[in-house]
Motif scaffolding. Structure first.
Motif, PDB file in Angstrom:
ATOM      1  N   HIS A   1      11.079   9.133  -6.442  1.00 24.19           N
ATOM      2  CA  HIS A   1      10.951   8.026  -5.500  1.00 24.19           C
ATOM      3  C   HIS A   1       9.665   7.257  -5.794  1.00 24.19           C
ATOM      4  O   HIS A   1       8.722   7.792  -6.389  1.00 24.19           O
ATOM      5  CB  HIS A   1      10.943   8.551  -4.060  1.00 24.19           C
ATOM      6  CG  HIS A   1      12.225   9.187  -3.646  1.00 24.19           C
ATOM      7  ND1 HIS A   1      13.302   8.467  -3.175  1.00 24.19           N
ATOM      8  CD2 HIS A   1      12.611  10.490  -3.652  1.00 24.19           C
ATOM      9  CE1 HIS A   1      14.297   9.289  -2.905  1.00 24.19           C
ATOM     10  NE2 HIS A   1      13.902  10.525  -3.179  1.00 24.19           N
ATOM     11  N   ASP A   2       9.618   6.025  -5.364  1.00 20.43           N
ATOM     12  CA  ASP A   2       8.465   5.171  -5.627  1.00 20.43           C
ATOM     13  C   ASP A   2       7.345   5.487  -4.641  1.00 20.43           C
ATOM     14  O   ASP A   2       6.976   4.676  -3.786  1.00 20.43           O
ATOM     15  CB  ASP A   2       8.883   3.700  -5.528  1.00 20.43           C
ATOM     16  CG  ASP A   2       7.773   2.768  -5.989  1.00 20.43           C
ATOM     17  OD1 ASP A   2       6.834   3.251  -6.654  1.00 20.43           O
ATOM     18  OD2 ASP A   2       7.838   1.566  -5.658  1.00 20.43           O
ATOM     19  N   LEU A   3       6.816   6.703  -4.771  1.00 20.96           N
ATOM     20  CA  LEU A   3       5.718   7.174  -3.953  1.00 20.96           C
ATOM     21  C   LEU A   3       4.714   7.886  -4.851  1.00 20.96           C
ATOM     22  O   LEU A   3       5.087   8.484  -5.860  1.00 20.96           O
ATOM     23  CB  LEU A   3       6.201   8.165  -2.887  1.00 20.96           C
ATOM     24  CG  LEU A   3       7.131   7.667  -1.782  1.00 20.96           C
ATOM     25  CD1 LEU A   3       7.577   8.842  -0.921  1.00 20.96           C
ATOM     26  CD2 LEU A   3       6.454   6.603  -0.927  1.00 20.96           C
ATOM     27  N   ASP A   4       3.452   7.859  -4.459  1.00 18.47           N
ATOM     28  CA  ASP A   4       2.411   8.568  -5.207  1.00 18.47           C
ATOM     29  C   ASP A   4       2.268   9.974  -4.616  1.00 18.47           C
ATOM     30  O   ASP A   4       1.301  10.280  -3.922  1.00 18.47           O
ATOM     31  CB  ASP A   4       1.097   7.810  -5.128  1.00 18.47           C
ATOM     32  CG  ASP A   4      -0.026   8.503  -5.907  1.00 18.47           C
ATOM     33  OD1 ASP A   4       0.286   9.367  -6.764  1.00 18.47           O
ATOM     34  OD2 ASP A   4      -1.203   8.182  -5.650  1.00 18.47           O
ATOM     35  N   VAL A   5       3.260  10.817  -4.884  1.00 17.47           N
ATOM     36  CA  VAL A   5       3.236  12.180  -4.359  1.00 17.47           C
ATOM     37  C   VAL A   5       2.242  13.015  -5.156  1.00 17.47           C
ATOM     38  O   VAL A   5       2.308  13.057  -6.395  1.00 17.47           O
ATOM     39  CB  VAL A   5       4.637  12.815  -4.409  1.00 17.47           C
ATOM     40  CG1 VAL A   5       4.592  14.248  -3.874  1.00 17.47           C
ATOM     41  CG2 VAL A   5       5.628  11.987  -3.601  1.00 17.47           C
ATOM     42  N   VAL A   6       1.313  13.662  -4.465  1.00 19.26           N
ATOM     43  CA  VAL A   6       0.294  14.480  -5.120  1.00 19.26           C
ATOM     44  C   VAL A   6       0.918  15.822  -5.495  1.00 19.26           C
ATOM     45  O   VAL A   6       1.333  16.588  -4.620  1.00 19.26           O
ATOM     46  CB  VAL A   6      -0.927  14.684  -4.208  1.00 19.26           C
ATOM     47  CG1 VAL A   6      -1.968  15.567  -4.900  1.00 19.26           C
ATOM     48  CG2 VAL A   6      -1.534  13.337  -3.838  1.00 19.26           C
ATOM     49  N   THR A   7       1.001  16.098  -6.774  1.00 17.04           N
ATOM     50  CA  THR A   7       1.617  17.330  -7.269  1.00 17.04           C
ATOM     51  C   THR A   7       0.648  18.042  -8.199  1.00 17.04           C
ATOM     52  O   THR A   7      -0.353  17.480  -8.628  1.00 17.04           O
ATOM     53  CB  THR A   7       2.922  17.025  -8.023  1.00 17.04           C
ATOM     54  OG1 THR A   7       2.612  16.238  -9.177  1.00 17.04           O
ATOM     55  CG2 THR A   7       3.913  16.268  -7.151  1.00 17.04           C
ATOM     56  N   GLY A   8       0.964  19.286  -8.502  1.00 21.22           N
ATOM     57  CA  GLY A   8       0.169  20.044  -9.457  1.00 21.22           C
ATOM     58  C   GLY A   8      -1.100  20.604  -8.848  1.00 21.22           C
ATOM     59  O   GLY A   8      -1.189  21.794  -8.537  1.00 21.22           O
TER      60      GLY A   8
ATOM     61  N   HIS B   1       0.827  -1.212   0.000  1.00 21.78           N
ATOM     62  CA  HIS B   1       0.000   0.000   0.000  1.00 21.78           C
ATOM     63  C   HIS B   1       0.857   1.256   0.000  1.00 21.78           C
ATOM     64  O   HIS B   1       0.402   2.326  -0.429  1.00 21.78           O
ATOM     65  CB  HIS B   1      -0.910  -0.020   1.231  1.00 21.78           C
ATOM     66  CG  HIS B   1      -1.921   1.077   1.287  1.00 21.78           C
ATOM     67  ND1 HIS B   1      -2.859   1.289   0.296  1.00 21.78           N
ATOM     68  CD2 HIS B   1      -2.138   2.040   2.229  1.00 21.78           C
ATOM     69  CE1 HIS B   1      -3.619   2.331   0.624  1.00 21.78           C
ATOM     70  NE2 HIS B   1      -3.191   2.802   1.782  1.00 21.78           N
ATOM     71  N   GLY B   2       2.109   1.150   0.460  1.00 19.75           N
ATOM     72  CA  GLY B   2       2.971   2.313   0.574  1.00 19.75           C
ATOM     73  C   GLY B   2       3.293   2.978  -0.742  1.00 19.75           C
ATOM     74  O   GLY B   2       3.565   4.191  -0.785  1.00 19.75           O
ATOM     75  N   ALA B   3       3.299   2.217  -1.830  1.00 17.56           N
ATOM     76  CA  ALA B   3       3.584   2.795  -3.144  1.00 17.56           C
ATOM     77  C   ALA B   3       2.332   3.353  -3.810  1.00 17.56           C
ATOM     78  O   ALA B   3       2.430   4.032  -4.835  1.00 17.56           O
ATOM     79  CB  ALA B   3       4.220   1.742  -4.043  1.00 17.56           C
ATOM     80  N   LYS B   4       1.166   3.088  -3.221  1.00 17.25           N
ATOM     81  CA  LYS B   4      -0.093   3.508  -3.844  1.00 17.25           C
ATOM     82  C   LYS B   4      -0.816   4.616  -3.097  1.00 17.25           C
ATOM     83  O   LYS B   4      -1.584   5.365  -3.691  1.00 17.25           O
ATOM     84  CB  LYS B   4      -1.029   2.298  -3.963  1.00 17.25           C
ATOM     85  CG  LYS B   4      -0.497   1.164  -4.826  1.00 17.25           C
ATOM     86  CD  LYS B   4      -1.496   0.023  -4.932  1.00 17.25           C
ATOM     87  CE  LYS B   4      -1.673  -0.688  -3.614  1.00 17.25           C
ATOM     88  NZ  LYS B   4      -2.577  -1.870  -3.731  1.00 17.25           N
ATOM     89  N   VAL B   5      -0.586   4.726  -1.792  1.00 15.33           N
ATOM     90  CA  VAL B   5      -1.306   5.712  -1.004  1.00 15.33           C
ATOM     91  C   VAL B   5      -0.867   7.122  -1.396  1.00 15.33           C
ATOM     92  O   VAL B   5       0.326   7.378  -1.620  1.00 15.33           O
ATOM     93  CB  VAL B   5      -1.067   5.470   0.501  1.00 15.33           C
ATOM     94  CG1 VAL B   5       0.400   5.653   0.876  1.00 15.33           C
ATOM     95  CG2 VAL B   5      -1.943   6.378   1.348  1.00 15.33           C
ATOM     96  N   PRO B   6      -1.803   8.069  -1.520  1.00 16.49           N
ATOM     97  CA  PRO B   6      -1.414   9.451  -1.826  1.00 16.49           C
ATOM     98  C   PRO B   6      -0.528  10.040  -0.727  1.00 16.49           C
ATOM     99  O   PRO B   6      -0.825   9.909   0.457  1.00 16.49           O
ATOM    100  CB  PRO B   6      -2.751  10.192  -1.897  1.00 16.49           C
ATOM    101  CG  PRO B   6      -3.766   9.132  -2.182  1.00 16.49           C
ATOM    102  CD  PRO B   6      -3.266   7.903  -1.491  1.00 16.49           C
ATOM    103  N   VAL B   7       0.561  10.658  -1.138  1.00 14.39           N
ATOM    104  CA  VAL B   7       1.506  11.305  -0.223  1.00 14.39           C
ATOM    105  C   VAL B   7       1.561  12.788  -0.576  1.00 14.39           C
ATOM    106  O   VAL B   7       1.628  13.148  -1.760  1.00 14.39           O
ATOM    107  CB  VAL B   7       2.911  10.680  -0.338  1.00 14.39           C
ATOM    108  CG1 VAL B   7       3.913  11.439   0.537  1.00 14.39           C
ATOM    109  CG2 VAL B   7       2.871   9.206   0.046  1.00 14.39           C
ATOM    110  N   THR B   8       1.548  13.632   0.424  1.00 15.73           N
ATOM    111  CA  THR B   8       1.604  15.061   0.164  1.00 15.73           C
ATOM    112  C   THR B   8       2.494  15.755   1.189  1.00 15.73           C
ATOM    113  O   THR B   8       2.715  15.238   2.286  1.00 15.73           O
ATOM    114  CB  THR B   8       0.197  15.696   0.179  1.00 15.73           C
ATOM    115  OG1 THR B   8       0.283  17.085  -0.170  1.00 15.73           O
ATOM    116  CG2 THR B   8      -0.450  15.578   1.556  1.00 15.73           C
ATOM    117  N   ALA B   9       3.007  16.910   0.818  1.00 14.07           N
ATOM    118  CA  ALA B   9       3.839  17.729   1.709  1.00 14.07           C
ATOM    119  C   ALA B   9       3.527  19.199   1.445  1.00 14.07           C
ATOM    120  O   ALA B   9       4.290  19.903   0.773  1.00 14.07           O
ATOM    121  CB  ALA B   9       5.321  17.442   1.491  1.00 14.07           C
TER     122      ALA B   9
END
Length: 418
Positions: free
Chosen positions: A376-383, A328-336
């Motif tokens: 990185h292998d993360l689903d970082v929310v951008t844009g 799940h770690g590579a699929k969950v939305p990540v944001t900063a």
């Protein structure tokens, strides 16, 4: 902090924010959801020629309009932010004096701080060396101290319940929530919890120059870009957030909005200058927070990353998320969201917690400003923001000296867009 482990669900009922991108929860969320970046050249007097070129500065904050003169003269800017944010948090929770005047011992305060009152302290020391000890004000003994905000908030509001300050590096902002939850479990009616920082005074900035990872970039759009190949460190910020937390059942009885539940928390310490070990420690904290919350990794709907902004630290955090959350770690939305406001040290975690509660309320994952080419292998929310059904948020924080913390927040049963 959840029903399964303590029998007392602890609710977030109010949020007070003083941030570079807005004052008040509504203004903060509007800018955060839009992905606005307010990073700019440092303009604070005395800082213009120092090596730190870019920061997140609070704009439009007039302390004299929000805090009485007798408290202003006793306190530094970081306490001004805390006093104002505490008022906003109480107002947001609809908690007035009538709700606790029968028992002032039922309400406590816990804050975290790292930089303390550098601006106040510098001014008084300049008077000492330039004019002599008679010109040093009596409040020099307390205004610089990292515990000043807890003391002044409790005195100003008449709160006589359990009060304290957390000194656990930058992770203290999240650790403070665990202390507040303990206060509720031990019988307090409400707790004010949070962190504010004011690290942009000349003395404070000079103290930061030795921090590994502090960005020296001059372009605000490129100065803080975690999780990218061009990551060059972080930029500092001022401001922070305060929260009203209460026993969830008691809050519902008085008609207060239960905006979120403090579901789980865990902390570790891995020592300074050890990115690999910090990743292991952060993963351990994530697993501990989920265990306390009684949740499986796949139940995490969004991760608010620590996002230090150095290649080694970002890689360690990415590994921690993937290891702790599994596939799940590579699929969950990540944001900063802090990439648009700067990293406010102890207050960074509280601002992320504020954004997380508001994200749960609105069903929206805010974007990560100035970040596009994630490596990185993360689903970082951008844009732009991402609409999603959100029930659980994971907030992460690490300190430069080795503290790691994870906080799990759950959507409140009565949360909405109040």
């Amino acid at each position: 902090m959840n029903r399964a482990t303590t029998g007392t669900p602890v609710a977030v009922t109010g949020i007070g924010v003083v941030a570079p991108n807005g004052i008040g929860a509504a203004a903060f969320w509007k800018a955060t959801q839009a992905g606005e970046s307010v990073l700019d050249r440092v303009t604070r007097q005395g800082c213009e020629h120092l090596p730190v070129r870019v920061a997140g500065q609070v704009r439009g904050f007039e302390p004299g309009e929000l805090v009485e003169d007798r408290f202003l003269v006793q306190t530094d800017r970081f306490s001004h932010y805390a006093l104002a944010a505490a008022d906003l948090a109480l107002e947001h929770a609809r908690l007035g004096r009538a709700d606790y005047e029968d028992d002032p011992y039922a309400v406590g305060v816990v804050t975290a701080a790292g930089s303390g009152g550098g601006e106040f302290g510098q001014r008084e020391l300049q008077r000492l060396w330039g004019q002599g000890p008679r010109y040093v004000g009596p409040y020099q003994s307390i205004a610089w101290f990292y515990a000043a905000s807890t003391g002044q908030v409790s005195i100003r509001r008449g709160f006589k319940g359990p009060c304290g300050v957390v000194a656990s590096d930058e992770a203290g902002g999240l650790d403070a929530f665990a202390h507040a939850a303990r206060g509720i479990r031990q019988g307090s009616r409400a707790m004010l919890v949070g962190a504010t920082e004011a690290p942009l005074a000349p003395y404070s900035v000079v103290c930061q120059l030795g921090y590994e990872g502090l960005s020296a970039a001059e372009d605000p759009e490129r100065a803080y870009r975690p999780f990218t190949a061009k990551a060059c460190g972080f930029v500092p910020a001022e401001g922070g957030a305060m929260f009203t937390v209460e026993d969830a059942a008691a809050a519902e009885r008085r008609g207060a909005p239960v905006r979120a539940l403090l579901a789980g928390h865990a902390a570790t310490f891995t020592g300074p200058g050890r990115p690999e070990e910090s990743g292991e420690g952060l993963a351990h904290a994530i697993r501990g927070a989920l265990r306390e919350a009684g949740l499986a990794p796949e139940e995490v709907d969004v991760v608010f990353a620590d996002a230090l902004g150095t290649p080694e630290a970002d890689a360690a955090e990415a590994r921690a998320i993937r290891e702790a959350l599994g596939a799940h770690g590579a699929k969950v939305p990540v944001t900063a969201p802090k990439t648009g406001t700067g990293r406010a040290y102890c207050a960074a975690g509280t601002l992320d917690a504020a954004a997380a509660v508001l994200a749960l309320e609105h069903g929206v994952v805010p974007p990560t400003p100035n970040v596009f080419d994630v490596c990185h292998d993360l689903d970082v929310v951008t844009g732009s923001a991402r609409v999603a059904p959100l029930r659980t948020a994971l907030v992460l924080s690490r300190g430069r000296m080795g503290s790691n913390a994870a906080l799990v927040l759950r959507k409140g049963p009565g949360s909405g867009t109040q």
